[in-house]
Motif scaffolding. Structure first.
Motif, short mmCIF file in Angstrom:
data_model
loop_
_atom_site.label_atom_id
_atom_site.label_comp_id
_atom_site.label_asym_id
_atom_site.label_seq_id
_atom_site.Cartn_x
_atom_site.Cartn_y
_atom_site.Cartn_z
N HIS A 71 0.79 -1.25 -0.03
CA HIS A 71 0.01 0.13 0.05
C HIS A 71 0.87 1.29 0.07
O HIS A 71 2.10 1.19 0.52
CB HIS A 71 -0.84 0.06 1.20
N ALA A 72 0.40 2.55 -0.60
CA ALA A 72 0.95 3.56 -0.64
C ALA A 72 0.01 4.64 -0.34
O ALA A 72 -1.17 4.83 -1.15
CB ALA A 72 1.87 3.95 -1.66
N LEU A 73 0.37 5.59 0.55
CA LEU A 73 -0.63 6.98 0.70
C LEU A 73 0.23 7.88 -0.03
O LEU A 73 1.56 8.42 0.39
CB LEU A 73 -0.77 7.18 2.04
N LEU A 74 -0.29 8.73 -0.90
CA LEU A 74 0.32 9.79 -1.80
C LEU A 74 -0.24 11.28 -1.38
O LEU A 74 -1.30 11.43 -1.62
CB LEU A 74 0.64 9.51 -2.94
N GLU A 75 0.50 12.23 -0.71
CA GLU A 75 -0.09 13.47 -0.63
C GLU A 75 0.79 14.60 -1.09
O GLU A 75 1.73 14.60 -0.71
CB GLU A 75 -0.01 13.67 0.76
N PHE A 76 0.28 15.46 -1.89
CA PHE A 76 0.85 16.84 -2.27
C PHE A 76 0.50 17.49 -1.08
O PHE A 76 -0.62 17.98 -0.76
CB PHE A 76 0.46 17.22 -3.74
N ARG A 77 1.77 18.46 -0.73
CA ARG A 77 1.66 19.14 0.30
C ARG A 77 2.12 20.78 0.14
O ARG A 77 3.01 20.57 -0.67
CB ARG A 77 2.22 18.65 1.48
N ALA A 78 1.54 21.77 0.53
CA ALA A 78 1.86 23.03 0.26
C ALA A 78 3.17 23.29 1.27
O ALA A 78 3.17 22.71 2.25
CB ALA A 78 0.85 24.24 0.35
N PRO A 79 3.90 24.38 1.17
CA PRO A 79 4.82 24.80 1.85
C PRO A 79 4.60 24.76 3.41
O PRO A 79 5.24 24.68 4.49
CB PRO A 79 5.65 25.89 1.49
N SER A 80 3.20 25.23 3.51
CA SER A 80 2.75 25.43 5.07
C SER A 80 2.44 23.98 5.70
O SER A 80 1.91 23.87 6.86
CB SER A 80 1.36 26.28 4.86
N GLY A 81 2.20 22.94 4.87
CA GLY A 81 1.93 21.73 5.32
C GLY A 81 0.49 21.37 4.93
O GLY A 81 -0.04 20.10 5.22
N ARG A 82 -0.15 22.41 4.40
CA ARG A 82 -1.66 21.97 3.84
C ARG A 82 -1.77 21.07 3.06
O ARG A 82 -0.86 21.10 1.97
CB ARG A 82 -2.35 23.42 3.44
N LEU A 83 -2.67 20.09 3.11
CA LEU A 83 -3.04 18.94 1.94
C LEU A 83 -3.64 19.63 0.81
O LEU A 83 -4.59 20.41 0.79
CB LEU A 83 -3.93 17.85 2.60
#
Length: 270
Positions: free
Chosen positions: A247-259
């Motif tokens: 399994h893999a969870l993939l998240e793009f995150r902004a510099p603030s950490g926001r999803l």
């Protein structure tokens, strides 16, 4: 040739959590450049306490030893022991005075042009979109040797230039030999080069993520792309992956950490 293939198969970058049940992996490209935007993206990655860091290429402007010292090392040097890099077009011409000496000094051994490692049940393949990659090239033959008879598709490949892109560079059909060999053997491909964030629909079972919004200025996306599933050209960011066997969870995150975007992938160990 045999010596090259054997060397390239070495797992690099120090101890890896290959047998662990969970690993956090961060990836970004095009972030070794001047400016506060790149500083913010690098800080995001460092705050994320990665078990592994994949640098997707480009050390600006020309990948010299000075460029590595000024723009790469001050941001990501402390992660060198857990970093798996690939080379970008900006450091390619000066690779023998910049990229290869830098990584040899950090790793204590020669950096192969392509190689593999393992993290949390996934095999990770660092490939090279700047070196020859045609069907009969040494790189394509090495990749074939790694996949021939290999079980399952729990693999992530990464290189610099995207095969599919809705940004400035469009479709890179010259990368078909690598994609074709990975089809049926891998689930995820990561790239940089296009200065934006993109997630594409699976192509031959492989989902491509473009993670090139590392702080070097952004390129516009063309919304008419038939393969683009999600994209942003108005924000910098990096990709956070949580890997577990199968399994893999993939998240793009902004510099603030926001999803910004979340997706999942599953694979079969065979």
């Amino acid at each position: 040739m045999r010596a090259l293939l054997a060397t390239a198969a070495i797992a690099l970058a120090g101890p890896t959590p290959a047998q662990s049940e969970r690993a956090v992996v961060w990836a970004v490209g095009d972030s070794a450049t001047a400016g506060e935007a790149a500083n913010r993206v690098a800080a995001l990655v460092r705050r994320g306490s990665p078990d592994r860091f994949l640098y997707l290429g480009d050390v600006y402007e020309h990948g010299t030893a000075r460029d590595f010292r000024l723009w790469y090392h001050r941001r990501f040097g402390r992660l060198a022991h857990i970093t798996s890099p690939t080379i970008g077009n900006h450091e390619w011409d000066n690779r023998y005075s910049g990229y290869y000496p830098y990584w040899r000094a950090r790793k204590g051994r020669r950096m192969p042009p392509w190689y593999k490692t393992e993290v949390a049940g996934w095999e990770i393949l660092s490939l090279n979109s700047q070196a020859r990659h045609g069907p009969r090239s040494p790189q394509a033959r090495w990749l074939e040797s790694q996949l021939d008879g290999a079980a399952g598709d729990c693999r992530i490949a990464f290189w610099h230039r995207p095969r599919y892109s809705a940004g400035a560079y469009g479709l890179a059909r010259d990368l078909n030999p690598l994609w074709s060999r990975l089809a049926g053997h891998a689930r995820i491909v990561l790239t940089g080069h296009d200065h934006n964030l993109q997630r594409h629909r699976p192509q031959r079972g492989i989902t491509e993520y473009v993670v090139g919004a590392g702080g070097r200025g952004r390129y516009s996306l063309h919304r008419g792309s038939r393969t683009l599933a999600w994209g942003r050209d108005d924000v910098d960011g990096a990709l956070r992956m949580v890997l577990r066997p199968g399994h893999a969870l993939l998240e793009f995150r902004a510099p603030s950490g926001r999803l910004l975007d979340r997706s999942r992938a599953s694979c079969s160990p065979g």
